[in-house]
Design a protein around this motif. Sequence first.
Motif, PDB file in Angstrom:
ATOM      1  N   ILE A 161      51.268  48.160  -0.757  1.00  0.00           N
ATOM      2  CA  ILE A 161      51.176  47.532   0.555  1.00  0.00           C
ATOM      3  C   ILE A 161      51.820  46.160   0.441  1.00  0.00           C
ATOM      4  N   VAL A 162      52.910  45.951   1.199  1.00  0.00           N
ATOM      5  CA  VAL A 162      53.667  44.703   1.108  1.00  0.00           C
ATOM      6  C   VAL A 162      53.636  44.003   2.463  1.00  0.00           C
ATOM      7  N   ASP A 163      53.267  42.745   2.463  1.00  0.00           N
ATOM      8  CA  ASP A 163      53.245  41.943   3.678  1.00  0.00           C
ATOM      9  C   ASP A 163      54.656  41.877   4.265  1.00  0.00           C
ATOM     10  N   SER A 164      54.763  41.968   5.585  1.00  0.00           N
ATOM     11  CA  SER A 164      56.084  41.987   6.228  1.00  0.00           C
ATOM     12  C   SER A 164      56.900  40.739   5.907  1.00  0.00           C
ATOM     13  N   ASP A 165      56.260  39.603   5.702  1.00  0.00           N
ATOM     14  CA  ASP A 165      56.989  38.376   5.366  1.00  0.00           C
ATOM     15  C   ASP A 165      57.608  38.425   3.971  1.00  0.00           C
ATOM     16  N   ASP A 166      57.175  39.344   3.131  1.00  0.00           N
ATOM     17  CA  ASP A 166      57.683  39.452   1.761  1.00  0.00           C
ATOM     18  C   ASP A 166      58.859  40.424   1.634  1.00  0.00           C
ATOM     19  N   LEU A 167      59.178  41.122   2.713  1.00  0.00           N
ATOM     20  CA  LEU A 167      60.214  42.156   2.647  1.00  0.00           C
ATOM     21  C   LEU A 167      61.615  41.622   2.407  1.00  0.00           C
ATOM     22  N   GLY A 168      61.900  40.406   2.828  1.00  0.00           N
ATOM     23  CA  GLY A 168      63.241  39.847   2.651  1.00  0.00           C
ATOM     24  C   GLY A 168      63.698  39.873   1.204  1.00  0.00           C
TER      25      GLY A 168
END
Length: 187
Positions: A161-168
């Motif tokens: 589970i990855v926070d959307s802000d970490d996707l970059g």
Amino acid sequence: MSRSANLAEHDFEDDVAYRALDYTGLDLSGRVVRSLEVEECRFADCDMANVLASQTTVADCTLHNSRMTGSKWPEGVFRDVVFSSCRIDLSSFRFATFRRTVFRDCNLRETDFQDADLRRVRFESCDLRGAQFANAQLGEAKFTDCHLLGIGGVTSLRGAIVDSDDLGGLAYSLAAALGIKITDRRG
């Protein structure tokens, strides 16, 4: 209630178990041990750089503001452990098992989690740039506010589970793993 640890009685040794101790400000760097067991202990402001602790069990412990740079914990077991504000860069947890473990505000740059069982582990506000996750199990592991640029073994994140802000930062590693080349239109 824990009592204060001292190196004369509580230094890391092979096949020894320590329970309910407060390791504060101690220099444990460079220790080499096998089958150490540490339970219900607190490590604060300790230097544990370059420790080699194979087949070690760490249970119900907290490690706070401690330096673990270059340490190696192969085949270790970490259960109910909280690492907070620790420097764990360039370390290795190959083939280690983590249960109910949290890494919070830790520097984990270039740390090697190859073949580790990290299911349900929480990474909160950690720097994981260049960390290696090849063949790791990461089902339901949670990454929140983490730097994920350049991580290796990115395909092992299946089920994480990855926070959307970490996707970059993660996007570049995912693209590379899939053979996608990213170009800049301006150049």
